[in-house]
Scaffold this motif. Structure first.
Motif, PDB file in Angstrom:
ATOM      1  N   LEU A  36      -5.450 -65.561   4.229  1.00 30.91           N
ATOM      2  CA  LEU A  36      -4.686 -66.025   5.395  1.00 30.91           C
ATOM      3  C   LEU A  36      -5.286 -65.522   6.706  1.00 30.91           C
ATOM      4  CD1 LEU A  36      -1.113 -65.434   3.939  1.00 30.91           C
ATOM      5  CD2 LEU A  36      -2.271 -67.630   4.251  1.00 30.91           C
ATOM      6  N   ALA A  37      -6.568 -65.217   6.691  1.00 31.59           N
ATOM      7  CA  ALA A  37      -7.218 -64.671   7.883  1.00 31.59           C
ATOM      8  C   ALA A  37      -7.170 -65.643   9.062  1.00 31.59           C
ATOM      9  CB  ALA A  37      -8.669 -64.293   7.566  1.00 31.59           C
ATOM     10  N   LEU A  38      -7.286 -66.932   8.798  1.00 29.38           N
ATOM     11  CA  LEU A  38      -7.277 -67.919   9.886  1.00 29.38           C
ATOM     12  C   LEU A  38      -5.943 -67.967  10.620  1.00 29.38           C
ATOM     13  CD1 LEU A  38      -9.395 -70.860   8.426  1.00 29.38           C
ATOM     14  CD2 LEU A  38      -9.853 -69.596  10.528  1.00 29.38           C
ATOM     15  N   PRO A  39      -4.823 -68.173   9.923  1.00 27.08           N
ATOM     16  CA  PRO A  39      -3.551 -68.183  10.670  1.00 27.08           C
ATOM     17  C   PRO A  39      -3.196 -66.833  11.280  1.00 27.08           C
ATOM     18  CG  PRO A  39      -3.150 -68.333   8.300  1.00 27.08           C
ATOM     19  CD  PRO A  39      -4.614 -68.537   8.513  1.00 27.08           C
ATOM     20  N   ILE A  40      -3.593 -65.726  10.618  1.00 25.08           N
ATOM     21  CA  ILE A  40      -3.335 -64.405  11.201  1.00 25.08           C
ATOM     22  C   ILE A  40      -4.076 -64.255  12.528  1.00 25.08           C
ATOM     23  CG2 ILE A  40      -3.767 -61.930  10.921  1.00 25.08           C
ATOM     24  CD1 ILE A  40      -3.276 -62.287   7.927  1.00 25.08           C
ATOM     25  N   THR A  41      -5.349 -64.634  12.541  1.00 24.65           N
ATOM     26  CA  THR A  41      -6.153 -64.530  13.760  1.00 24.65           C
ATOM     27  C   THR A  41      -5.629 -65.447  14.850  1.00 24.65           C
ATOM     28  OG1 THR A  41      -8.110 -64.012  12.422  1.00 24.65           O
ATOM     29  CG2 THR A  41      -8.487 -64.706  14.694  1.00 24.65           C
ATOM     30  N   GLU A  42      -5.284 -66.682  14.466  1.00 26.22           N
ATOM     31  CA  GLU A  42      -4.770 -67.637  15.457  1.00 26.22           C
ATOM     32  C   GLU A  42      -3.460 -67.158  16.062  1.00 26.22           C
ATOM     33  OE1 GLU A  42      -3.491 -72.369  15.813  1.00 26.22           O
ATOM     34  OE2 GLU A  42      -4.462 -71.606  13.988  1.00 26.22           O
ATOM     35  N   LEU A  43      -2.592 -66.561  15.235  1.00 26.54           N
ATOM     36  CA  LEU A  43      -1.303 -66.090  15.729  1.00 26.54           C
ATOM     37  C   LEU A  43      -1.463 -64.896  16.663  1.00 26.54           C
ATOM     38  CD1 LEU A  43       1.812 -66.183  15.605  1.00 26.54           C
ATOM     39  CD2 LEU A  43       1.669 -64.651  13.630  1.00 26.54           C
ATOM     40  N   LEU A  44      -2.327 -63.953  16.291  1.00 29.37           N
ATOM     41  CA  LEU A  44      -2.451 -62.712  17.061  1.00 29.37           C
ATOM     42  C   LEU A  44      -3.365 -62.845  18.271  1.00 29.37           C
ATOM     43  CD1 LEU A  44      -2.701 -60.078  14.160  1.00 29.37           C
ATOM     44  CD2 LEU A  44      -0.689 -60.733  15.496  1.00 29.37           C
ATOM     45  N   LEU A  45      -4.424 -63.658  18.145  1.00 31.85           N
ATOM     46  CA  LEU A  45      -5.441 -63.692  19.193  1.00 31.85           C
ATOM     47  C   LEU A  45      -5.610 -65.057  19.853  1.00 31.85           C
ATOM     48  CD1 LEU A  45      -8.200 -61.562  17.395  1.00 31.85           C
ATOM     49  CD2 LEU A  45      -6.495 -60.779  19.041  1.00 31.85           C
ATOM     50  N   GLY A  46      -5.151 -66.119  19.187  1.00 31.82           N
ATOM     51  CA  GLY A  46      -5.328 -67.460  19.730  1.00 31.82           C
ATOM     52  C   GLY A  46      -6.499 -68.193  19.099  1.00 31.82           C
ATOM     53  N   LYS A  47      -6.533 -69.508  19.295  1.00 30.94           N
ATOM     54  CA  LYS A  47      -7.554 -70.345  18.657  1.00 30.94           C
ATOM     55  C   LYS A  47      -8.969 -69.996  19.108  1.00 30.94           C
ATOM     56  CE  LYS A  47      -4.736 -74.403  17.623  1.00 30.94           C
ATOM     57  NZ  LYS A  47      -4.586 -75.877  17.799  1.00 30.94           N
ATOM     58  N   ALA A  48      -9.097 -69.492  20.333  1.00 33.56           N
ATOM     59  CA  ALA A  48     -10.436 -69.174  20.842  1.00 33.56           C
ATOM     60  C   ALA A  48     -11.095 -68.058  20.046  1.00 33.56           C
ATOM     61  CB  ALA A  48     -10.351 -68.780  22.313  1.00 33.56           C
ATOM     62  N   TRP A  49     -10.286 -67.278  19.302  1.00 33.74           N
ATOM     63  CA  TRP A  49     -10.808 -66.141  18.556  1.00 33.74           C
ATOM     64  C   TRP A  49     -10.889 -66.405  17.051  1.00 33.74           C
ATOM     65  CZ3 TRP A  49     -12.609 -61.648  20.748  1.00 33.74           C
ATOM     66  CH2 TRP A  49     -12.393 -61.504  22.119  1.00 33.74           C
ATOM     67  N   LEU A  50     -10.810 -67.648  16.649  1.00 34.71           N
ATOM     68  CA  LEU A  50     -10.826 -67.957  15.219  1.00 34.71           C
ATOM     69  C   LEU A  50     -12.061 -67.436  14.477  1.00 34.71           C
ATOM     70  CD1 LEU A  50      -9.268 -71.532  14.928  1.00 34.71           C
ATOM     71  CD2 LEU A  50      -8.296 -69.340  14.233  1.00 34.71           C
ATOM     72  N   PRO A  51     -13.252 -67.365  15.100  1.00 29.53           N
ATOM     73  CA  PRO A  51     -14.393 -66.783  14.380  1.00 29.53           C
ATOM     74  C   PRO A  51     -14.151 -65.352  13.902  1.00 29.53           C
ATOM     75  CG  PRO A  51     -15.165 -68.001  16.280  1.00 29.53           C
ATOM     76  CD  PRO A  51     -13.667 -67.962  16.383  1.00 29.53           C
ATOM     77  N   VAL A  52     -13.218 -64.639  14.549  1.00 28.99           N
ATOM     78  CA  VAL A  52     -12.909 -63.270  14.123  1.00 28.99           C
ATOM     79  C   VAL A  52     -12.328 -63.250  12.713  1.00 28.99           C
ATOM     80  CG1 VAL A  52     -11.451 -61.243  14.637  1.00 28.99           C
ATOM     81  CG2 VAL A  52     -12.583 -62.485  16.492  1.00 28.99           C
ATOM     82  N   SER A  53     -11.738 -64.368  12.285  1.00 28.10           N
ATOM     83  CA  SER A  53     -11.124 -64.420  10.952  1.00 28.10           C
ATOM     84  C   SER A  53     -12.146 -64.132   9.851  1.00 28.10           C
ATOM     85  CB  SER A  53     -10.490 -65.789  10.715  1.00 28.10           C
ATOM     86  OG  SER A  53     -11.471 -66.818  10.726  1.00 28.10           O
ATOM     87  N   GLU A  54     -13.391 -64.535  10.070  1.00 23.60           N
ATOM     88  CA  GLU A  54     -14.429 -64.243   9.072  1.00 23.60           C
ATOM     89  C   GLU A  54     -14.651 -62.743   8.941  1.00 23.60           C
ATOM     90  OE1 GLU A  54     -19.041 -65.560   7.975  1.00 23.60           O
ATOM     91  OE2 GLU A  54     -18.115 -66.172   9.882  1.00 23.60           O
ATOM     92  N   LEU A  55     -14.658 -62.058  10.073  1.00 24.54           N
ATOM     93  CA  LEU A  55     -14.809 -60.604  10.050  1.00 24.54           C
ATOM     94  C   LEU A  55     -13.621 -59.946   9.363  1.00 24.54           C
ATOM     95  CD1 LEU A  55     -16.023 -59.972  13.717  1.00 24.54           C
ATOM     96  CD2 LEU A  55     -17.413 -60.344  11.678  1.00 24.54           C
ATOM     97  N   LEU A  56     -12.431 -60.435   9.657  1.00 26.69           N
ATOM     98  CA  LEU A  56     -11.221 -59.877   9.061  1.00 26.69           C
ATOM     99  C   LEU A  56     -11.263 -59.993   7.546  1.00 26.69           C
ATOM    100  CD1 LEU A  56      -8.387 -58.677   9.378  1.00 26.69           C
ATOM    101  CD2 LEU A  56      -7.519 -61.017   9.660  1.00 26.69           C
ATOM    102  N   GLY A  57     -11.736 -61.128   7.055  1.00 30.06           N
ATOM    103  CA  GLY A  57     -11.831 -61.316   5.611  1.00 30.06           C
ATOM    104  C   GLY A  57     -12.757 -60.320   4.947  1.00 30.06           C
ATOM    105  N   TYR A  58     -13.935 -60.118   5.537  1.00 33.84           N
ATOM    106  CA  TYR A  58     -14.892 -59.163   4.973  1.00 33.84           C
ATOM    107  C   TYR A  58     -14.371 -57.726   5.053  1.00 33.84           C
ATOM    108  CZ  TYR A  58     -18.345 -62.950   5.005  1.00 33.84           C
ATOM    109  OH  TYR A  58     -19.011 -64.118   4.781  1.00 33.84           O
ATOM    110  N   LEU A  59     -13.707 -57.397   6.164  1.00 32.64           N
ATOM    111  CA  LEU A  59     -13.212 -56.038   6.349  1.00 32.64           C
ATOM    112  C   LEU A  59     -12.126 -55.688   5.337  1.00 32.64           C
ATOM    113  CD1 LEU A  59     -13.064 -55.831  10.247  1.00 32.64           C
ATOM    114  CD2 LEU A  59     -14.535 -54.495   8.749  1.00 32.64           C
ATOM    115  N   THR A  60     -11.291 -56.646   4.972  1.00 34.11           N
ATOM    116  CA  THR A  60     -10.230 -56.358   4.006  1.00 34.11           C
ATOM    117  C   THR A  60     -10.807 -56.084   2.623  1.00 34.11           C
ATOM    118  OG1 THR A  60      -9.932 -58.742   3.635  1.00 34.11           O
ATOM    119  CG2 THR A  60      -8.477 -57.684   5.216  1.00 34.11           C
ATOM    120  N   ILE A  61     -11.870 -56.793   2.261  1.00 30.27           N
ATOM    121  CA  ILE A  61     -12.514 -56.534   0.978  1.00 30.27           C
ATOM    122  C   ILE A  61     -13.155 -55.146   0.969  1.00 30.27           C
ATOM    123  CG2 ILE A  61     -14.340 -57.294  -0.599  1.00 30.27           C
ATOM    124  CD1 ILE A  61     -13.823 -60.148   0.382  1.00 30.27           C
TER     125      ILE A  61
END
Length: 210
Positions: A36-61
């Motif tokens: 759920l990295a995409l909706p989490i990133t969009e909710l917290l940071l906005g659509k402009a920061w969606l690329p951060v979701s990829e980082l979030l996914g790797y960091l959780t692993i």
């Protein structure tokens, strides 16, 4: 663990129980955040920061692997192996700095992937040394975590696919998170009962008694 450090069998059972319980909780949380990295990133940071979701996914692993390493370090500390931990921390620092220097020219995503890759190397090696310290075999460690990990991975994949479908239908991040989280909990509990019914029932019984 320090009080039972001289009883290797008891310490070994305590370690397996701790790792099993930790992965039971952390695997669905970490992999669920990945899904759920995409909706989490969009909710917290906005659509402009969606690329951060990829980082979030790797960091959780990477965080899931680090959790196991922390338990290992607790056992080494309880056995008074401060010298080993000191040397291990130096090795970890050298490897992380080397990967960082190699990955920086390729961007922040490469840095995070490199960090995750280092964990994939160091955590199994760390566990191997711990198993040798306790004079045990490594297979019980895998046996203690593979069912939870498999259930969490299947759950995360299905939630990821579901979220992708909801995104194409134009749902905003809040309902996507609500649906994804509820589906993830339902799937993980169901999968755990299907894969490891006996132990799951035992855990439910302990929770009810407490």
């Amino acid at each position: 663990m320090s009080t039972i450090q001289d009883d290797k069998e008891r310490l070994w059972r305590a370690y397996l129980t701790t790792v099993r319980g930790l992965v039971l909780v952390m695997a669905p949380i970490c992999l669920g955040i990945w899904a759920l990295a995409l909706p989490i990133t969009e909710l917290l940071l906005g659509k402009a920061w969606l690329p951060v979701s990829e980082l979030l996914g790797y960091l959780t692993i990477a965080a899931l692997l680090t959790t196991v390493a922390e338990v290992n370090s607790a056992i080494f500390a309880s056995k008074g192996r401060a010298r080993f931990l000191f040397r291990w921390n130096i090795l970890s620092a050298v490897m992380n700095i080397a990967v960082l220097l190699l990955a920086v020219p390729f961007g922040v995503v490469a840095v995070v992937i490199g960090k995750m890759a280092v964990n994939f190397v160091l955590v199994p090696l760390h566990t191997y040394f711990l198993v040798r310290l306790l004079e045990q075999k490594p297979w019980p460690v895998l046996g203690a975590v593979w069912k939870q990990s498999l259930a969490a991975a299947i759950m995360a994949l299905l939630v990821y696919l579901l979220d992708g479908r909801l995104a194409t239908e134009g749902l905003p991040p809040i309902p996507r998170l609500a649906i994804g989280a509820a589906t993830g909990v339902f799937l993980y509990v169901g999968l755990m009962f299907a894969i490891d019914r006996k132990r799951s029932l035992e855990m439910v019984g302990k929770l009810r008694r407490r």
